[in-house]
Motif scaffolding. Sequence first.
Motif, PDB file in Angstrom:
ATOM      1  N   GLY A   9     -21.701  14.874   7.959  1.00 38.60           N
ATOM      2  CA  GLY A   9     -21.673  15.778   6.827  1.00 38.60           C
ATOM      3  C   GLY A   9     -23.054  15.846   6.219  1.00 38.60           C
ATOM      4  O   GLY A   9     -24.032  15.320   6.775  1.00 38.60           O
ATOM      5  N   ALA A  10     -23.163  16.460   5.049  1.00 39.90           N
ATOM      6  CA  ALA A  10     -24.479  16.630   4.437  1.00 39.90           C
ATOM      7  C   ALA A  10     -25.137  15.290   4.121  1.00 39.90           C
ATOM      8  O   ALA A  10     -26.317  15.082   4.430  1.00 39.90           O
ATOM      9  CB  ALA A  10     -24.343  17.477   3.170  1.00 39.90           C
ATOM     10  N   LEU A  49     -26.568  21.207   6.384  1.00 45.61           N
ATOM     11  CA  LEU A  49     -27.946  21.197   5.878  1.00 45.61           C
ATOM     12  C   LEU A  49     -28.755  22.238   6.649  1.00 45.61           C
ATOM     13  O   LEU A  49     -29.631  21.900   7.448  1.00 45.61           O
ATOM     14  CB  LEU A  49     -28.573  19.815   6.043  1.00 45.61           C
ATOM     15  CG  LEU A  49     -28.154  18.726   5.055  1.00 45.61           C
ATOM     16  CD1 LEU A  49     -28.748  17.377   5.467  1.00 45.61           C
ATOM     17  CD2 LEU A  49     -28.562  19.057   3.631  1.00 45.61           C
ATOM     18  N   PRO A  50     -28.490  23.515   6.406  1.00 46.76           N
ATOM     19  CA  PRO A  50     -29.048  24.580   7.255  1.00 46.76           C
ATOM     20  C   PRO A  50     -30.551  24.762   7.178  1.00 46.76           C
ATOM     21  O   PRO A  50     -31.131  25.409   8.045  1.00 46.76           O
ATOM     22  CB  PRO A  50     -28.322  25.837   6.736  1.00 46.76           C
ATOM     23  CG  PRO A  50     -27.919  25.502   5.337  1.00 46.76           C
ATOM     24  CD  PRO A  50     -27.600  24.037   5.357  1.00 46.76           C
ATOM     25  N   ASN A  51     -31.205  24.191   6.176  1.00 43.47           N
ATOM     26  CA  ASN A  51     -32.639  24.430   6.017  1.00 43.47           C
ATOM     27  C   ASN A  51     -33.500  23.216   6.347  1.00 43.47           C
ATOM     28  O   ASN A  51     -34.679  23.170   5.976  1.00 43.47           O
ATOM     29  CB  ASN A  51     -32.933  24.902   4.588  1.00 43.47           C
ATOM     30  CG  ASN A  51     -32.216  26.197   4.245  1.00 43.47           C
ATOM     31  OD1 ASN A  51     -32.214  27.124   5.049  1.00 43.47           O
ATOM     32  ND2 ASN A  51     -31.598  26.257   3.081  1.00 43.47           N
ATOM     33  N   THR A  52     -32.910  22.224   7.021  1.00 38.57           N
ATOM     34  CA  THR A  52     -33.644  20.986   7.287  1.00 38.57           C
ATOM     35  C   THR A  52     -33.650  20.670   8.776  1.00 38.57           C
ATOM     36  O   THR A  52     -32.592  20.576   9.408  1.00 38.57           O
ATOM     37  CB  THR A  52     -33.007  19.807   6.529  1.00 38.57           C
ATOM     38  OG1 THR A  52     -32.834  20.158   5.156  1.00 38.57           O
ATOM     39  CG2 THR A  52     -33.888  18.571   6.629  1.00 38.57           C
ATOM     40  N   LEU A  74     -23.959   2.815   9.083  1.00 32.80           N
ATOM     41  CA  LEU A  74     -23.755   3.467   7.795  1.00 32.80           C
ATOM     42  C   LEU A  74     -22.577   4.419   7.932  1.00 32.80           C
ATOM     43  O   LEU A  74     -22.606   5.324   8.780  1.00 32.80           O
ATOM     44  CB  LEU A  74     -25.011   4.235   7.374  1.00 32.80           C
ATOM     45  CG  LEU A  74     -26.132   3.428   6.704  1.00 32.80           C
ATOM     46  CD1 LEU A  74     -26.677   2.357   7.625  1.00 32.80           C
ATOM     47  CD2 LEU A  74     -27.251   4.357   6.254  1.00 32.80           C
ATOM     48  N   LEU A  75     -21.550   4.205   7.132  1.00 34.64           N
ATOM     49  CA  LEU A  75     -20.332   4.992   7.256  1.00 34.64           C
ATOM     50  C   LEU A  75     -20.292   6.077   6.182  1.00 34.64           C
ATOM     51  O   LEU A  75     -19.910   5.836   5.040  1.00 34.64           O
ATOM     52  CB  LEU A  75     -19.096   4.096   7.139  1.00 34.64           C
ATOM     53  CG  LEU A  75     -19.039   2.892   8.092  1.00 34.64           C
ATOM     54  CD1 LEU A  75     -17.709   2.173   7.966  1.00 34.64           C
ATOM     55  CD2 LEU A  75     -19.273   3.333   9.529  1.00 34.64           C
ATOM     56  N   ALA A  76     -20.703   7.284   6.555  1.00 38.44           N
ATOM     57  CA  ALA A  76     -20.685   8.425   5.638  1.00 38.44           C
ATOM     58  C   ALA A  76     -19.421   9.246   5.908  1.00 38.44           C
ATOM     59  O   ALA A  76     -19.472  10.409   6.307  1.00 38.44           O
ATOM     60  CB  ALA A  76     -21.936   9.270   5.823  1.00 38.44           C
ATOM     61  N   VAL A  77     -18.297   8.586   5.680  1.00 39.70           N
ATOM     62  CA  VAL A  77     -16.973   9.156   5.931  1.00 39.70           C
ATOM     63  C   VAL A  77     -16.297   9.385   4.579  1.00 39.70           C
ATOM     64  O   VAL A  77     -16.377   8.515   3.704  1.00 39.70           O
ATOM     65  CB  VAL A  77     -16.122   8.194   6.789  1.00 39.70           C
ATOM     66  CG1 VAL A  77     -14.727   8.745   7.032  1.00 39.70           C
ATOM     67  CG2 VAL A  77     -16.832   7.909   8.112  1.00 39.70           C
ATOM     68  N   PRO A  78     -15.627  10.517   4.359  1.00 44.33           N
ATOM     69  CA  PRO A  78     -14.955  10.751   3.072  1.00 44.33           C
ATOM     70  C   PRO A  78     -14.009   9.610   2.706  1.00 44.33           C
ATOM     71  O   PRO A  78     -13.329   9.050   3.570  1.00 44.33           O
ATOM     72  CB  PRO A  78     -14.189  12.058   3.306  1.00 44.33           C
ATOM     73  CG  PRO A  78     -14.986  12.774   4.349  1.00 44.33           C
ATOM     74  CD  PRO A  78     -15.508  11.690   5.255  1.00 44.33           C
TER      75      PRO A  78
END
Length: 323
Positions: A9-10, A49-52, A74-78
């Motif tokens: 995700g972002a 993140l369309p601009n990166t 690193l768990l970037a999970v909701p």
Amino acid sequence: MSIAVLGAGAFGTALAISLARDGTDITLWARSEANAKQMQLERINAVRLPNTTLPHTLSVTSNIDSIGVFQTLLLAVPMQQLAIFAQKNAHVLASKTLVACCKGIDQNTGLGPVQTLKAALPDAQIAILTGPSFAHDIAIGLPTALTLACEDAQVGTHLQQTLSTSNLRLYRSSDVKGAELGGALKNIVAIACGTAIGAGLGESARAALITRGFAEMQRMAQAIGARSETLAGLSGFGDLALTCASEGSRNFRYGLALGRGEEFDPTVTVEGVATAKAALARAKTLNIDMPITAAVSALIDTKITLNEAMDSLLARPLKEETC
């Protein structure tokens, strides 16, 4: 550096970009095979993140089993998906050093991110990364300060040194409960503030909600044994200030839509929605008075109108301001 970020995700993508920007090889895991292939080929997360642009040292995969070679994950999970994710992928996550990068309270168990991971993975070393941050800021290299909370001082120190980057400054804490709580409850207050602004109630109303919302955060922190200074730091007040004052916050934007009587994009994750209900249930168990949390929860469930919510808050007994 043996690090992978799970969740494209972002925020997960932004963390991976920041870690890889200095030339370090980083792997980002995406749930969707199609998304992983697109990011790996086109070097951009077109949806989140369309601009990166992704650094050349960042690799993207959808093969969860390949993540087993990494020691720090690193768990970037909701938040509401974290328990199921940990149980399903225990064979990959067991005995690793895990850093929760989500905020909230599990609606089914009432647990925060660290406790959720501990329940599923008792042999893992677990920390939480939280604080005032927008994914876009991190991704484009803007300076950001976060709290890294870990009960094990040695593990926390190692993670602080390993995960700090040229634009990401990490402050270490051992108060995991406080760090979890601040990141969760500030989203509820952000919804309340967004609702007030969306309904045209003004900046004074927002200031009052931030202040009294922070008092609710402090009351719960005291009840669960968290430290008040943690709530006054980046993971509490710092995150509260950012989230309640900017349309960059999904929770604030959700509140804006609520206050305006508009529909909100159902594909956007708004952690404060589930957290409001979970926090209210926890407050009742602890016998804590949290009127803003109660009002937000009732508004979300359409049990009361905005006018009724405001009337209930304004009709509360007059008292001395303590906390």
